[in-house]
Design an enzyme around this catalytic site. Structure first.
Site, PDB file in Angstrom:
ATOM      1  N   HIS A   1       0.855  -1.186   0.000  1.00 37.25           N
ATOM      2  CA  HIS A   1       0.000   0.000   0.000  1.00 37.25           C
ATOM      3  C   HIS A   1       0.888   1.231   0.000  1.00 37.25           C
ATOM      4  O   HIS A   1       1.750   1.395   0.868  1.00 37.25           O
ATOM      5  CB  HIS A   1      -0.922   0.024   1.223  1.00 37.25           C
ATOM      6  CG  HIS A   1      -1.803   1.235   1.266  1.00 37.25           C
ATOM      7  ND1 HIS A   1      -3.026   1.298   0.615  1.00 37.25           N
ATOM      8  CD2 HIS A   1      -1.629   2.443   1.858  1.00 37.25           C
ATOM      9  CE1 HIS A   1      -3.565   2.487   0.814  1.00 37.25           C
ATOM     10  NE2 HIS A   1      -2.735   3.205   1.565  1.00 37.25           N
ATOM     11  N   CYS A   2       0.698   2.092  -0.982  1.00 33.13           N
ATOM     12  CA  CYS A   2       1.523   3.288  -1.127  1.00 33.13           C
ATOM     13  C   CYS A   2       0.719   4.514  -0.696  1.00 33.13           C
ATOM     14  O   CYS A   2      -0.266   4.865  -1.357  1.00 33.13           O
ATOM     15  CB  CYS A   2       1.989   3.438  -2.578  1.00 33.13           C
ATOM     16  SG  CYS A   2       3.034   4.887  -2.856  1.00 33.13           S
ATOM     17  N   PRO A   3       1.093   5.186   0.391  1.00 37.74           N
ATOM     18  CA  PRO A   3       0.337   6.365   0.818  1.00 37.74           C
ATOM     19  C   PRO A   3       0.466   7.540  -0.134  1.00 37.74           C
ATOM     20  O   PRO A   3      -0.404   8.415  -0.154  1.00 37.74           O
ATOM     21  CB  PRO A   3       0.946   6.685   2.189  1.00 37.74           C
ATOM     22  CG  PRO A   3       2.318   6.092   2.151  1.00 37.74           C
ATOM     23  CD  PRO A   3       2.206   4.872   1.295  1.00 37.74           C
TER      24      PRO A   3
END
EC number: 2.3.1.225
Length: 345
Positions: free
Chosen positions: A177-179
């Site tokens: 998951h890439c913020p």
């Protein structure tokens, strides 16, 4: 005495334990209680001590992601607009052809980077397909092999699927998951993520080169004395000490004249430092991603395989399959690999 001996004898008998498989709904008879067991019919894995879903920090994580997305979008627009404002008057003053060439190059890189960013941020990361479960007549033998039940989504979860608590959904072939994009990287948008990294690395490298090229034309000239000429002569012969001395003299000269440096020059210096920093970081991330793809893994599968003997098949076919290259190219790979083995032997 007989009653006591008989009672102790009965106590040593293990009673069967009954459990229900969530996959096919069959009542299973286990030799003893087991927190995790696998159904012999459908192959589903049941966890009788599931983790309770936590939804307290879901809103905070989503708010954090939106802040990161806004910061990244503002940074990209600042690099594009700031570079155009600071560099292009100088480039067009050099020659019209130079200005037009760099205008087309900048527009191409900007459109490529922004479009891939939008795709990777707003495209679904990879929603798993719905599958029938819970009824024995409808679930065939081995239909749910190694499937687990997601207590967050209340749906079956394949071995290739992971649940993201930030996105609130299960993602097929989830990498991470890439913020900064506010989204997961999975089967649905992994190619766009790699394309975004490639485009961003090329764009930031180009921006850094153009900042240096523009600064050379607008910064005040350096006073070139005899010592400077001697150092430059040694630099031409590859003397590393002279290179450091020349760079030191240039930096000290511009620091001493910092009062006379224009705002345009300061913007270019900032863009250069920011572009180089981002290009280095994204290059490392891109290399890591391509390495995992080459090994046939994702980041999460790499973490889960640490400490075990599981190792993916390292092959260029994984890269070609990932990018959707035609099968005609893949046919030549075994030939190339065999030729290498023959040369080694």
């Amino acid at each position: 005495m007989e009653d006591s001996s008989q009672g102790s004898f009965v106590a040593t008998i293990n009673e069967d334990y009954e459990a229900i498989c969530w996959g096919c709904g069959l009542n299973l008879v286990l030799p003893s209680y087991a927190p995790v067991f696998k159904c012999g019919w459908c192959g589903a894995i049941t966890n009788q001590n599931p983790v309770r879903p936590e939804t307290k920090s879901f809103g905070l994580r989503r708010f954090r992601d939106r802040c990161f997305v806004v910061i990244l979008a503002v940074f990209m627009l600042f690099v594009i607009c700031g570079g155009i404002w600071a560099a292009y008057p100088v480039l067009f003053s050099i020659s019209l052809a130079c200005g037009i060439f760099h205008s087309v190059t900048t527009a191409t890189l900007a459109i490529s980077t922004l479009s891939t960013f939008i795709l990777v941020a707003f495209k679904c990361a990879g929603k798993p397909t719905n599958i029938l479960y819970g009824t024995h007549p409808g679930v065939g033998n081995g239909a749910l092999n190694n499937y687990t039940f997601c207590n967050y989504c209340s749906k079956p979860k394949s071995p290739r699927t992971h649940h993201c608590r930030t996105c609130g959904m299960c993602v097929l072939d989830m990498d991470h998951h890439c913020p900064f994009i506010g989204n997961c990287v999975g089967a649905g948008n992994h190619k766009y993520f790699i394309a975004f990294l490639i485009s961003a690395v090329i764009s930031t490298s180009y921006a850094a080169v153009m900042c240096v090229y523009t600064l050379i034309h607008i910064l005040p000239p350096i006073e070139k004395g005899a010592a400077y000429a001697s150092d430059v002569a040694h630099v031409a012969h590859g003397n590393s000490i002279s290179i450091l001395r020349v760079v030191k003299n240039i930096c000290l000269t511009y620091i001493a004249n910092a009062v006379f440096i224009s705002v345009r020059s300061l913007v270019l210096v900032y863009l250069f430092v920011a572009s180089v920093s981002v290009a280095i970081g994204l290059s490392v991330l891109l290399w890591q991603q391509l390495s995992y793809i080459y090994e046939g893994k994702t980041y999460l599968s790499h973490l889960s395989s640490q400490g075990t003997e599981e190792d993916g098949e390292k092959s260029c076919r994984n890269l070609l399959t990932f990018f959707g290259c035609p099968h005609s190219i893949e046919r030549h790979l075994p030939t190339i690999r065999n030729l290498r083995k023959r040369h080694k032997t």
